[in-house]
Design a protein around this motif. Structure first.
Motif, PDB file in Angstrom:
ATOM      1  N   ALA A 147       8.724 -31.714   3.084  1.00 59.24           N
ATOM      2  CA  ALA A 147       9.063 -31.020   1.931  1.00 59.24           C
ATOM      3  C   ALA A 147       8.522 -31.846   0.748  1.00 59.24           C
ATOM      4  O   ALA A 147       8.644 -32.979   0.639  1.00 59.24           O
ATOM      5  N   TRP A 286      15.059 -28.514   1.820  1.00 63.92           N
ATOM      6  CA  TRP A 286      13.793 -27.932   2.312  1.00 63.92           C
ATOM      7  C   TRP A 286      13.979 -26.536   3.216  1.00 63.92           C
ATOM      8  O   TRP A 286      13.018 -25.824   3.251  1.00 63.92           O
ATOM      9  N   LEU A 292       8.965 -25.731  -1.080  1.00 64.37           N
ATOM     10  CA  LEU A 292       8.776 -27.150  -0.561  1.00 64.37           C
ATOM     11  C   LEU A 292       8.090 -27.427   0.718  1.00 64.37           C
ATOM     12  O   LEU A 292       7.418 -28.221   0.894  1.00 64.37           O
TER      13      LEU A 292
END
Length: 380
Positions: A147, A286, A292
């Protein structure tokens, strides 16, 4: 004589330093599979304005690095081949990077959540697949959850690599759906197959989608994206990070107290250990936070030449509110992946959700997946 020796030494050092600047994204590595029947993209960085040459077998491509050192070339389309070859990159005439045991065949990107992440070792056909693995050349580029709150041009996971073949020692890294998909291609076409792995269990579509596309989304997804933007503002974000640090410190103190008292300490929840583990501070997570996973896992590999994408996801977006606009969001997300791969009509195949649950709007999501596939070219 001493002067000549010194000059020779200096020349050797200059030559070595000139070739040391070549850097390649981690998607390029030993055991990789290149896509057949279409130009093969190869890119990286070198010394500013350096002459760069990529050689693969009898084919080569040359270019000049930009002032920032970035460069990209396309090798001529290749025929499928089980014969292992070397791909080399030279800078100003000196080899700066080399990758061995490279095959040519069909390459697919696989994405989604736990449906796609599910490991082959947990399937009924695992022992059969393990036994048959020697009959095929199926390879997988494996990376962990990556992420990033900023756009990246390379996978940051140092352990990301191409796995040469399925065996018992690495079975925990092979995704079941993508492996069986690759197996069918290998049987039908008699070519090597490469899989680029990007799924993340429990993830919504939002982390897999860039911000410019989310800004154009509707309903549930638009609302969630706007909430994310509000949370991202300076003071609000800093206060959130401070709360996260305080909550983590309190939990760690409780764990130590439990240990001191001879008790088994509680397992730290995901939302507290996510930040140090992946470098993304709370409240950014994430599995649900917009962009992300796209920034960290997907975008770095999209320029790699591939045949298409297979996608298996939907459980995380099966609420009534999300299901209403699911087809629109899926179409937009797929469009972003295609756009940033450089192919607006790249095949995008969707696996519909299994009907194992009635707790959420799975039937509505399946219908939305069907609608999205029908609206897109080269999809199904």
């Amino acid at each position: 004589m001493v002067r000549i020796a010194c000059l020779f030494f200096v020349a050797a050092v200059v030559s070595l330093s000139a070739s040391a600047a070549v850097k390649m994204p981690r998607i390029f590595g030993d055991n990789m599979v290149l896509q057949q029947q279409k130009p093969v993209a190869v890119w990286g960085t070198a010394l500013p304005n350096a002459s760069v040459e990529v050689v693969f077998g009898e084919d080569s491509a040359k270019t000049k690095a930009g002032p920032d050192g970035k460069w990209k070339v396309f090798l001529p389309a290749q025929k499928a081949s089980f014969f292992p070859r070397t791909l080399s990159v030279s800078e100003n005439g000196a080899v700066g990077a080399e990758f061995g045991n490279v095959l040519v065949g069909e390459v697919w990107i696989t994405g989604g959540q736990s449906n796609m992440e599910w490991y082959i070792k947990n399937t009924d056909a695992f022992e059969r697949a393990l036994s048959d693995a020697r009959n095929y050349k199926i390879r997988q580029f494996t990376q962990v959850i990556l992420a990033s709150d900023s756009v990246r041009d390379d996978v940051v996971d140092r352990k990301a690599r191409w796995i040469e073949s399925l065996d018992k020692s690495n079975a925990g890294k092979w995704a079941a759906v993508s492996y069986y998909f690759a197996e069918e291609i290998a049987k039908a076409m008699n070519v090597p197959v490469g899989i680029l792995y990007t799924p993340v269990g429990g993830a919504s579509m939002m982390p897999f989608t860039p911000g410019d596309v989310l800004a154009d989304s509707k309903g549930y997804f638009k609302k969630r994206y706007e909430e994310f933007l509000e949370r991202s503002k300076g003071d609000t974000h800093e206060k959130s990070v401070a709360r996260w640090r305080k909550a983590r410190a309190e939990f760690e103190a409780k764990q130590k107290a439990d240990e001191a008292a001879g008790k088994k300490p509680a397992v730290m929840p995901h939302y507290l250990r996510a930040a140090p583990w992946r470098g993304v501070p709370f409240p950014f997570y994430w599995r649900s936070t917009p962009t992300l996973l796209y920034n960290g896992s997907v975008l770095p590999i999209l320029p790699y030449s591939t045949r298409g994408i297979i996608w298996y996801q939907g459980c995380a977006d099966s609420s009534a509110e999300a299901a209403e606009v699911f087809d629109d969001m899926l179409e937009k997300m797929a469009g972003a992946w295609r756009r940033d791969s450089g192919e607006a009509d790249k095949p995008f195949l969707i696996v519909q959700l299994a009907s194992f649950s009635t707790d959420h709007k799975f039937a509505e999501v399946r219908e939305a997946q069907f609608k999205a596939a029908n609206k897109m070219k080269n999809s199904g």
